[in-house]
Design a protein around this motif. Structure first.
Motif, PDB file in Angstrom:
ATOM      1  N   GLN A 101       5.562  27.938  20.333  1.00 19.88           N
ATOM      2  CA  GLN A 101       5.921  29.338  20.102  1.00 19.88           C
ATOM      3  C   GLN A 101       6.117  29.613  18.613  1.00 19.88           C
ATOM      4  OE1 GLN A 101       9.463  30.646  22.236  1.00 19.88           O
ATOM      5  NE2 GLN A 101       9.895  32.148  20.626  1.00 19.88           N
ATOM      6  N   LYS A 102       6.834  28.739  17.936  1.00 18.22           N
ATOM      7  CA  LYS A 102       7.107  28.938  16.515  1.00 18.22           C
ATOM      8  C   LYS A 102       5.877  28.609  15.655  1.00 18.22           C
ATOM      9  CE  LYS A 102      12.109  28.344  16.862  1.00 18.22           C
ATOM     10  NZ  LYS A 102      12.430  29.715  16.411  1.00 18.22           N
ATOM     11  N   LEU A 103       5.030  27.692  16.123  1.00 18.26           N
ATOM     12  CA  LEU A 103       3.808  27.368  15.392  1.00 18.26           C
ATOM     13  C   LEU A 103       2.814  28.520  15.435  1.00 18.26           C
ATOM     14  CD1 LEU A 103       1.953  25.266  13.949  1.00 18.26           C
ATOM     15  CD2 LEU A 103       1.271  24.473  16.240  1.00 18.26           C
ATOM     16  N   SER A 104       2.885  29.346  16.475  1.00 25.68           N
ATOM     17  CA  SER A 104       1.877  30.382  16.701  1.00 25.68           C
ATOM     18  C   SER A 104       1.826  31.426  15.582  1.00 25.68           C
ATOM     19  CB  SER A 104       2.121  31.080  18.045  1.00 25.68           C
ATOM     20  OG  SER A 104       3.349  31.782  18.042  1.00 25.68           O
ATOM     21  N   ARG A 105       2.834  31.490  14.746  1.00 26.95           N
ATOM     22  CA  ARG A 105       2.754  32.457  13.637  1.00 26.95           C
ATOM     23  C   ARG A 105       1.760  32.014  12.571  1.00 26.95           C
ATOM     24  NH1 ARG A 105       6.467  31.800   9.072  1.00 26.95           N
ATOM     25  NH2 ARG A 105       7.703  29.894   9.270  1.00 26.95           N
ATOM     26  N   PHE A 106       1.277  30.774  12.674  1.00 21.64           N
ATOM     27  CA  PHE A 106       0.284  30.276  11.722  1.00 21.64           C
ATOM     28  C   PHE A 106      -1.132  30.275  12.312  1.00 21.64           C
ATOM     29  CE2 PHE A 106       4.313  28.150  10.632  1.00 21.64           C
ATOM     30  CZ  PHE A 106       4.470  28.620   9.345  1.00 21.64           C
ATOM     31  N   GLY A 107      -1.266  30.683  13.570  1.00 21.26           N
ATOM     32  CA  GLY A 107      -2.580  30.720  14.201  1.00 21.26           C
ATOM     33  C   GLY A 107      -2.493  30.427  15.686  1.00 21.26           C
ATOM     34  N   ASP A 108      -3.635  30.482  16.347  1.00 17.94           N
ATOM     35  CA  ASP A 108      -3.667  30.224  17.784  1.00 17.94           C
ATOM     36  C   ASP A 108      -3.281  28.775  18.078  1.00 17.94           C
ATOM     37  OD1 ASP A 108      -4.533  32.804  18.266  1.00 17.94           O
ATOM     38  OD2 ASP A 108      -6.659  32.266  18.268  1.00 17.94           O
ATOM     39  N   VAL A 109      -2.563  28.596  19.170  1.00 14.70           N
ATOM     40  CA  VAL A 109      -2.086  27.275  19.581  1.00 14.70           C
ATOM     41  C   VAL A 109      -2.713  26.913  20.919  1.00 14.70           C
ATOM     42  CG1 VAL A 109      -0.047  25.910  20.152  1.00 14.70           C
ATOM     43  CG2 VAL A 109       0.077  27.633  18.341  1.00 14.70           C
ATOM     44  N   PHE A 110      -3.050  25.634  21.055  1.00 22.92           N
ATOM     45  CA  PHE A 110      -3.732  25.188  22.275  1.00 22.92           C
ATOM     46  C   PHE A 110      -3.355  23.743  22.571  1.00 22.92           C
ATOM     47  CE2 PHE A 110      -7.370  23.450  24.639  1.00 22.92           C
ATOM     48  CZ  PHE A 110      -7.554  24.439  25.595  1.00 22.92           C
ATOM     49  N   LEU A 111      -3.295  23.423  23.853  1.00 22.25           N
ATOM     50  CA  LEU A 111      -3.091  22.046  24.300  1.00 22.25           C
ATOM     51  C   LEU A 111      -4.132  21.699  25.353  1.00 22.25           C
ATOM     52  CD1 LEU A 111       0.792  21.681  24.657  1.00 22.25           C
ATOM     53  CD2 LEU A 111      -0.684  20.702  22.900  1.00 22.25           C
ATOM     54  N   PRO A 112      -4.669  20.473  25.316  1.00 23.84           N
ATOM     55  CA  PRO A 112      -4.354  19.356  24.424  1.00 23.84           C
ATOM     56  C   PRO A 112      -4.658  19.693  22.963  1.00 23.84           C
ATOM     57  CG  PRO A 112      -5.662  18.625  26.312  1.00 23.84           C
ATOM     58  CD  PRO A 112      -5.716  20.104  26.298  1.00 23.84           C
ATOM     59  N   PRO A 113      -4.061  18.977  22.020  1.00 26.26           N
ATOM     60  CA  PRO A 113      -4.234  19.292  20.605  1.00 26.26           C
ATOM     61  C   PRO A 113      -5.705  19.351  20.191  1.00 26.26           C
ATOM     62  CG  PRO A 113      -2.488  17.694  20.886  1.00 26.26           C
ATOM     63  CD  PRO A 113      -3.155  17.827  22.222  1.00 26.26           C
ATOM     64  N   PRO A 114      -6.161  20.488  19.688  1.00 31.91           N
ATOM     65  CA  PRO A 114      -7.569  20.635  19.282  1.00 31.91           C
ATOM     66  C   PRO A 114      -8.022  19.611  18.246  1.00 31.91           C
ATOM     67  CG  PRO A 114      -6.544  22.784  19.472  1.00 31.91           C
ATOM     68  CD  PRO A 114      -5.437  21.772  19.593  1.00 31.91           C
ATOM     69  N   CYS A 115      -7.121  19.167  17.380  1.00 33.37           N
ATOM     70  CA  CYS A 115      -7.506  18.191  16.356  1.00 33.37           C
ATOM     71  C   CYS A 115      -7.982  16.893  16.995  1.00 33.37           C
ATOM     72  CB  CYS A 115      -6.339  17.914  15.407  1.00 33.37           C
ATOM     73  SG  CYS A 115      -4.798  17.419  16.206  1.00 33.37           S
ATOM     74  N   PHE A 116      -7.329  16.470  18.076  1.00 34.53           N
ATOM     75  CA  PHE A 116      -7.697  15.221  18.734  1.00 34.53           C
ATOM     76  C   PHE A 116      -8.878  15.407  19.697  1.00 34.53           C
ATOM     77  CE2 PHE A 116      -3.002  14.432  17.959  1.00 34.53           C
ATOM     78  CZ  PHE A 116      -3.239  13.770  16.769  1.00 34.53           C
ATOM     79  N   LEU A 117      -8.969  16.577  20.310  1.00 33.85           N
ATOM     80  CA  LEU A 117     -10.145  16.870  21.122  1.00 33.85           C
ATOM     81  C   LEU A 117     -11.394  16.853  20.247  1.00 33.85           C
ATOM     82  CD1 LEU A 117      -8.951  19.780  23.455  1.00 33.85           C
ATOM     83  CD2 LEU A 117      -9.651  17.491  24.174  1.00 33.85           C
ATOM     84  N   ALA A 118     -11.276  17.409  19.039  1.00 36.69           N
ATOM     85  CA  ALA A 118     -12.409  17.431  18.107  1.00 36.69           C
ATOM     86  C   ALA A 118     -12.795  16.019  17.696  1.00 36.69           C
ATOM     87  CB  ALA A 118     -12.065  18.272  16.881  1.00 36.69           C
ATOM     88  N   GLY A 119     -11.808  15.175  17.458  1.00 31.71           N
ATOM     89  CA  GLY A 119     -12.088  13.782  17.104  1.00 31.71           C
ATOM     90  C   GLY A 119     -12.841  13.066  18.206  1.00 31.71           C
ATOM     91  N   LEU A 120     -12.410  13.291  19.445  1.00 32.02           N
ATOM     92  CA  LEU A 120     -13.083  12.674  20.597  1.00 32.02           C
ATOM     93  C   LEU A 120     -14.511  13.197  20.732  1.00 32.02           C
ATOM     94  CD1 LEU A 120     -13.268  11.062  23.208  1.00 32.02           C
ATOM     95  CD2 LEU A 120     -12.035  12.909  24.369  1.00 32.02           C
ATOM     96  N   GLU A 121     -14.697  14.494  20.596  1.00 31.11           N
ATOM     97  CA  GLU A 121     -16.026  15.086  20.732  1.00 31.11           C
ATOM     98  C   GLU A 121     -16.981  14.551  19.664  1.00 31.11           C
ATOM     99  OE1 GLU A 121     -15.257  19.234  20.604  1.00 31.11           O
ATOM    100  OE2 GLU A 121     -14.447  19.316  22.645  1.00 31.11           O
ATOM    101  N   GLU A 122     -16.491  14.448  18.420  1.00 27.77           N
ATOM    102  CA  GLU A 122     -17.335  13.933  17.346  1.00 27.77           C
ATOM    103  C   GLU A 122     -17.680  12.462  17.577  1.00 27.77           C
ATOM    104  OE1 GLU A 122     -18.768  15.444  14.484  1.00 27.77           O
ATOM    105  OE2 GLU A 122     -18.316  17.153  15.790  1.00 27.77           O
ATOM    106  N   ALA A 123     -16.717  11.705  18.097  1.00 29.75           N
ATOM    107  CA  ALA A 123     -16.977  10.290  18.383  1.00 29.75           C
ATOM    108  C   ALA A 123     -18.075  10.150  19.441  1.00 29.75           C
ATOM    109  CB  ALA A 123     -15.701   9.609  18.863  1.00 29.75           C
ATOM    110  N   GLU A 124     -17.978  10.946  20.489  1.00 30.30           N
ATOM    111  CA  GLU A 124     -18.963  10.853  21.557  1.00 30.30           C
ATOM    112  C   GLU A 124     -20.326  11.380  21.117  1.00 30.30           C
ATOM    113  OE1 GLU A 124     -17.236  12.702  25.001  1.00 30.30           O
ATOM    114  OE2 GLU A 124     -16.034  10.911  25.458  1.00 30.30           O
ATOM    115  N   ASN A 125     -20.340  12.464  20.344  1.00 28.18           N
ATOM    116  CA  ASN A 125     -21.606  13.048  19.888  1.00 28.18           C
ATOM    117  C   ASN A 125     -22.346  12.133  18.911  1.00 28.18           C
ATOM    118  OD1 ASN A 125     -21.152  15.329  21.434  1.00 28.18           O
ATOM    119  ND2 ASN A 125     -20.332  16.533  19.740  1.00 28.18           N
ATOM    120  N   ASN A 126     -21.581  11.343  18.141  1.00 26.21           N
ATOM    121  CA  ASN A 126     -22.179  10.485  17.126  1.00 26.21           C
ATOM    122  C   ASN A 126     -22.136   9.002  17.486  1.00 26.21           C
ATOM    123  OD1 ASN A 126     -22.748  12.441  14.716  1.00 26.21           O
ATOM    124  ND2 ASN A 126     -20.681  12.967  15.379  1.00 26.21           N
ATOM    125  N   ARG A 127     -21.735   8.721  18.732  1.00 31.91           N
ATOM    126  CA  ARG A 127     -21.646   7.347  19.227  1.00 31.91           C
ATOM    127  C   ARG A 127     -20.802   6.464  18.310  1.00 31.91           C
ATOM    128  NH1 ARG A 127     -27.830   6.181  21.485  1.00 31.91           N
ATOM    129  NH2 ARG A 127     -27.858   7.937  22.955  1.00 31.91           N
TER     130      ARG A 127
END
Length: 211
Positions: free
Chosen positions: A75-101
């Motif tokens: 709730q307090k983080l949302s003043r800096f932008g949209d918030v989402f769970l699971p954490p987008p930073c780690f979802l992105a890391g997983l996606e890049e790992a899988e896309n690039n083997r």
């Protein structure tokens, strides 16, 4: 290209991407950093169990249940932008790992190790005080002007009891040791996606180890 902190460990370069857990815009930062660095391996400040959970989420998305502390943090983080769970930073890391083997490693404590450390370091009285301070956090404002500052300010307030502080130091030491082990395996370019509130401590331990 975003300028990243880089530490040379055992002949390998570790590129740090300090991330704010939950902030949706961090996914773009992570993807761009991975594309620019072109690492041999991706490390993230999550446990191996959490990586399994992220993989399950990508296969079949589900609603993530949050604790009341996580709800307040978001709730307090949302003043800096949209918030989402699971954490987008780690979802992105997983996606890049899988896309690039690329190999993806969780360098944070596994569940069993974390539970053991928690029981050894956090006293019953500290647990009680931690539980009862929720309303204080809810009412008190934060001075942070950026998401990174907010994550660190939140961490300082939530983990200001001695046992909780020591637990976080143990996590940082665990992650630094794991990264050192990966570097020793001659992975020449490692990108480390680390929670911003833990990243400084991990870097400090690594820097001290190579002095």
């Amino acid at each position: 290209m975003e300028e990243l902190d880089v530490i040379m460990v055992k002949g390998s370069k570790i590129y740090f991407v300090d991330v704010v857990r939950g902030l949706k815009s961090e996914a773009t930062r992570v993807k761009l950093a991975i594309q620019d660095v072109k690492p041999d391996l991706i490390a993230m400040s999550v446990s191996k169990e959490e990586i399994d959970g992220l993989r399950d989420y990508i296969k079949e998305p589900y609603e993530v249940e949050m604790s009341r502390y996580e709800e307040l943090y978001s709730q307090k983080l949302s003043r800096f932008g949209d918030v989402f769970l699971p954490p987008p930073c780690f979802l992105a890391g997983l996606e890049e790992a899988e896309n690039n083997r690329l190999e993806l490693i969780g360098v944070d404590m596994d569940d069993e190790t974390h539970t053991t450390a928690y029981c050894a370091l956090v006293s019953g009285s500290e647990l009680f005080r931690h539980t009862t301070r929720f309303n204080f956090l809810k009412l008190r404002g934060f001075k942070a002007e950026t998401a990174d500052q907010y994550a660190k300010e939140w961490d300082k307030r939530v983990n200001n009891l001695r046992g909780f502080r020591e637990l976080e130091r143990e996590r940082e030491a665990f992650m630094a040791k794991a990264l050192t082990g990966l570097a020793a395996d001659k992975r020449k370019r490692i990108i480390a996606i680390i929670d911003s509130e833990r990243a400084d401590g991990v870097r400090a331990i690594l820097a001290k180890s190579i002095e």
